[in-house]
Design a protein around this motif. Structure first.
Motif, PDB file in Angstrom:
ATOM      1  N   ASN A 418       4.459  31.119   8.074  1.00 23.80           N
ATOM      2  CA  ASN A 418       4.151  30.292   9.254  1.00 23.80           C
ATOM      3  C   ASN A 418       5.451  29.793   9.860  1.00 23.80           C
ATOM      4  OD1 ASN A 418       3.419  27.693  10.789  1.00 23.80           O
ATOM      5  ND2 ASN A 418       1.395  28.523  10.298  1.00 23.80           N
ATOM      6  N   SER A 419       5.558  29.883  11.175  1.00 19.37           N
ATOM      7  CA  SER A 419       6.791  29.469  11.855  1.00 19.37           C
ATOM      8  C   SER A 419       7.013  27.967  11.762  1.00 19.37           C
ATOM      9  CB  SER A 419       6.754  29.900  13.326  1.00 19.37           C
ATOM     10  OG  SER A 419       5.614  29.354  13.975  1.00 19.37           O
ATOM     11  N   ASP A 420       5.938  27.205  11.518  1.00 19.83           N
ATOM     12  CA  ASP A 420       6.044  25.755  11.362  1.00 19.83           C
ATOM     13  C   ASP A 420       6.376  25.451   9.900  1.00 19.83           C
ATOM     14  OD1 ASP A 420       5.698  23.001  11.084  1.00 19.83           O
ATOM     15  OD2 ASP A 420       4.085  22.932  12.565  1.00 19.83           O
ATOM     16  N   THR A 421       7.623  25.085   9.649  1.00 19.21           N
ATOM     17  CA  THR A 421       8.072  24.847   8.274  1.00 19.21           C
ATOM     18  C   THR A 421       7.264  23.753   7.599  1.00 19.21           C
ATOM     19  OG1 THR A 421      10.312  25.502   8.901  1.00 19.21           O
ATOM     20  CG2 THR A 421      10.065  24.281   6.844  1.00 19.21           C
ATOM     21  N   LYS A 422       6.864  22.737   8.363  1.00 15.27           N
ATOM     22  CA  LYS A 422       6.093  21.631   7.794  1.00 15.27           C
ATOM     23  C   LYS A 422       4.762  22.130   7.238  1.00 15.27           C
ATOM     24  CE  LYS A 422       4.027  17.145   8.883  1.00 15.27           C
ATOM     25  NZ  LYS A 422       3.744  16.139   9.954  1.00 15.27           N
TER      26      LYS A 422
END
Length: 840
Positions: A418-422
């Motif tokens: 997922n590009s969203d690290t969070k």
């Protein structure tokens, strides 16, 4: 497998002095340099922990300078060994190389040189043929007349293998496409082969066995093979590896590994010795019902080679053929027994076959391995362990096995997904806290299913109302729900679509069918391949066969889950018992995961998320499954594998009343000598939860390490007798055990911890925990590594643990003085502590 063992990583007796003599005296300076370069990568790995000792030996012999020695010893692990080999190979003469090989013999008694000893053993096995191996020229220039077609072939293979497509189920995103170079994660591959007859499902058996082998690999007890080291390196049993087999369970990364090999060859990174590489899938070769030829199957995949193929195949030792997925091939490949006697021999008297010769596919594969067709070409075959028996007599030079992802690689995979690290970190944290899910992540395909399912959950507004999955069944229910919600068309009727697909999936499980064509779709009332529903497009992988289009479920477990779903919801209650009994008595284990899903579907919380798609759960079937689990539990007593599987059924069912009824009256659990994975320990801890008291818990020699104690510590205080001997608990594992000993309601009276790798580092924690424990009577700590440093703490432990009657410290490396102090203290306390024994 009967009558023959597969190659194992065993060190046989070797005359290392004779090996050193052959290397040092039998090779010229140039040959010794080539030998060192041939083994360079392996020597870097093998000397990572001993590079400083070798460097000191070379410095003492004045073959490297003081500065070079300090640079090597100033570096850490891998870097130090890299500097060592770089320094040795940088010398114009061979003095440093000779001194290094001599040092390997000098240090042969040191256990840290285990990998080096294995390399010396291989050199001994190869004998004089090693001269041929190091003199083989890997970079022969390609003929001028083939340069153009060679470049065209590389360009086409590069394009075919440049991207890795992964499907996601968040929102309406159908597919993620990654550049292979950026997304490919290096796999753990070992140059050996493990095989055992399996009663249970391949994935379960390998998962449990896999845990210990992974830890050995990471502890540097086993060597690792990288994808560019399979051919043209020192790995293998012959002068030059020609025939290699890579084994691995479903979804472990075999096909992706092949894609990486082909891509890297096409861009010129690896295997420059091969001028042409041809890649085939066994499932596609199934279409050849009649005789064909190697030339024909090459041209079917690479038609642009027609004018030049004869010239291409003329230089046979510059050709690599890759056949992926032997387990998916329908016909047996039978090798004559003579091939088992000599890996380098060819069938005497066998007729030579040409690429144009018409024969069956098994004949082509057999002829390639036996050198009867394209002699000196190289062949790579990938397969699941279940199909290895067909290669038992094949003249294979290198067997390797893929173990999957390491912990660091699992983290890397999540971060890339997922590009969203969070979001990625939240998903990873959740999985790390769930032993069941995290242990599955060593398998790349499982990792993908888990990420796909959790991504939709962690990025959806419903996340507050919908708990992430805790069991494997819940994971797959969530997975299927997300696909149906996001990718089914309005015209589709979800219930019928799901159940029809499940019936087709069950047929596949029952008949061992994993590749489906239009005739299968028609048989079960599904749209043919040209009009697949949105749902089917997301759970099936399209295989562009040579002459047809076929499909397979993304992963075998997806097929097994849908099969269980269809049978659970559609089988009439009176017939369900018969289905469960028939599938559970299957000897080949094909239904093991299917039955685990059946147990899991009896949990209302698991099926609740599917209710809006498939309707109400048949309560009669829920009761039948629950009754069946009870019966399985009773019949499994005394059968460790069956009992362990039944505990997994109990866990998947998530039925507290059922666990209470089955486990509440249990007084003894014995899994001694049964390998226990982290998942097994977690499941055991959960199902033992309702027990008020367990008289005996026997986990002797179960390959449990500190990770097992993380789960078991929650129930050990309920056990009167706990036997954990001959497990690699280590100091960390015992520190976790101390949490159970500190509990006020601890009932433990006998604790056996002999030969569990304990040192002085855990004695303070053990003494502190037992100082407040009033239940312990017998403590067995023999055959560990306690020294005189621990004697004062042991004296304090005995004095403060007033209920302790016996402490066994035999076969620990105490000095005579230390033993005397312990015996004198025993005599002193005996006046007030009758029956006290301190054994040393």
């Amino acid at each position: 497998m009967k009558g023959r063992d597969w190659p194992q990583l065993l060190i046989k007796p070797v005359n290392y002095a004779a090996v050193a003599s052959r290397v040092l005296d039998g090779f010229s300076d140039l040959q010794l340099r080539r030998l060192t370069m041939l083994y360079c990568q392996r020597l870097e790995d093998a000397t990572a922990e001993v590079a400083c000792a070798v460097a000191f030996s070379l410095y003492a012999k004045t073959v490297i300078s003081k500065l070079e020695y300090e640079q090597i010893t100033g570096a850490d692990g891998d870097k130090a060994s890299q500097l060592l080999l770089k320094t040795v190979l940088s010398k114009e003469d061979a003095k440093a190389a000779r001194a290094m090989w001599q040092s390997f013999t000098d240090f042969r008694e040191n256990n840290a040189f285990l990998k080096v000893k294995r390399i010396l053993q291989e050199i001994d096995d190869k004998g004089d043929s090693l001269h041929k191996e190091i003199n083989w020229a890997p970079d022969e220039v390609i003929q001028d007349c083939l340069v153009a077609i060679h470049r065209q072939h590389q360009a086409i293979l590069k394009e075919r293998n440049a991207t890795l497509a992964l499907t996601s189920f968040h929102g309406w995103t159908l597919e993620k496409t990654f550049p292979l170079d950026k997304h490919f994660t290096e796999l753990l591959i070992i140059p050996s082969l493990r095989y055992q007859e399996q009663v249970q499902h391949e994935l379960l058996a390998r998962g449990r066995e896999h845990v210990e082998w992974r830890k050995q690999t990471l502890r540097r007890e086993l060597e690792k093979v990288r994808h560019h080291e399979i051919f043209g390196t020192s790995f293998g049993k012959c002068t030059r590896c020609l025939y290699a087999v890579i084994s691995g369970v479903a979804g472990i990364g075999k096909t992706t590994l092949v894609q990486k090999i082909v891509h890297d060859w096409a861009v010129g990174k690896i295997y420059g010795q091969f001028h042409f590489l041809f890649q085939f899938k066994f499932r596609e070769l199934n279409i050849y019902q009649d005789r064909t030829s190697l030339k024909q199957i090459i041209l079917d995949s690479y038609p642009y080679l027609e004018k030049d193929l004869k010239k291409v195949l003329a230089n046979t030792n510059r050709i690599l053929l890759i056949f992926d997925g032997l387990d998916e091939f329908r016909e047996p490949i039978i090798f004559p027994d003579i091939q088992a006697k000599s890996p380098n021999s060819q069938s005497k008297g066998a007729s030579h076959l040409y690429p144009e010769s018409w024969c069956s596919i098994p004949d082509i594969i057999r002829a390639l391995f036996q050198g009867q067709m394209l002699p000196d070409c190289s062949v790579l075959v990938t397969t699941r362990p279940t199909a290895l028996e067909s290669l038992q007599m094949a003249p294979v030079h290198l067997y390797a096995e893929i173990l999957g992802f390491s912990d660091a690689q699992i983290k890397d995979y999540f971060l890339k997904f997922n590009s969203d690290t969070k979001v990625s970190l939240e998903m990873l944290t959740y999985v790390e806290d769930n032993a069941i899910l995290y242990t599955m992540c060593y398998n790349p395909s499982y990792c993908w299913v888990i990420c796909s399912s959790l991504e939709a959950t962690f990025t959806s507004p419903r996340v507050r109302d919908w708990s992430p999955p805790k069991t494997i069944t819940q994971l797959y229910a969530n997975y299927i729900h997300n696909i149906l919600k996001n990718h089914s068309r309005e015209a589709e009727e979800p219930r019928q679509l799901l159940l029809k697909t499940g019936e087709m999936a069950y047929m596949g499980v029952a008949e061992k069918v994993i590749v489906f064509g239009d005739h299968h779709f028609h048989r079960y009332g599904l749209q043919p391949s040209n009009f697949l529903s949105g749902f089917l497009m997301q759970i099936l992988q399209k295989e562009n066969s040579l002459k047809d289009v076929v499909y397979s479920f993304f992963h075998l477990t997806v097929q097994e889950f849908l099969a269980a779903l269809a049978k659970f919801f559609q089988t009439p209650t009176p017939k369900l018992s018969q289905l469960l009994d028939e599938t559970s008595t299957s000897r080949d284990g094909r239904y093991e995961i299917f039955l685990q899903f059946m147990a899991g579907l009896s949990c209302p919380a698991t099926t609740a998320q599917l209710k809006d798609l498939i309707g109400e759960v048949p309560q009669g079937n829920v009761c039948k499954v629950v009754d069946w689990i009870k019966e399985r539990f009773e019949s499994a007593q005394g059968h460790k594998i069956q009992l362990l599987n039944t505990l997994h059924y109990l866990f998947e069912a998530q039925n507290k009343a059922l666990v209470q009824e089955t486990m509440g009256q249990v007084r003894q659990v014995d899994f001694s000598f049964q390998v226990m994975s982290p998942v097994d320990c977690y499941v055991l801890a959960v199902v033992l939860g309702p027990c008020q008291q367990l008289q005996n818990l026997h986990l002797f020699n179960c390959s449990i390490e500190s990770w097992g104690m993380k789960s078991l510590k929650s129930v050990l205080h309920k056990c009167v007798t706990v036997r954990l001997s001959q497990n690699r608990l280590g100091d960390q594992g015992v520190k976790l055990l101390c949490e159970a000993l500190r509990k006020p309601d601890c009932q433990m009276q006998t604790l056996e911890l002999w030969m569990v790798n304990l040192t002085d580092g855990c004695v303070e924690d053990l003494a502190s925990a037992l100082s407040t424990n009033v239940s312990i009577r017998d403590l067995n700590l023999r055959d560990n590594a306690f020294t005189d440093h621990s004697v004062p703490t042991f004296l304090h432990l005995v004095e403060n643990c007033s209920g302790l009657l016996t402490i066994d410290l035999c076969n620990n490396p105490f000095s005579g003085v230390g033993c005397q102090k312990l015996k004198l203290f025993e005599e002193k306390l005996r006046r007030t502590r009758h029956g006290l024994k301190i054994k040393v």
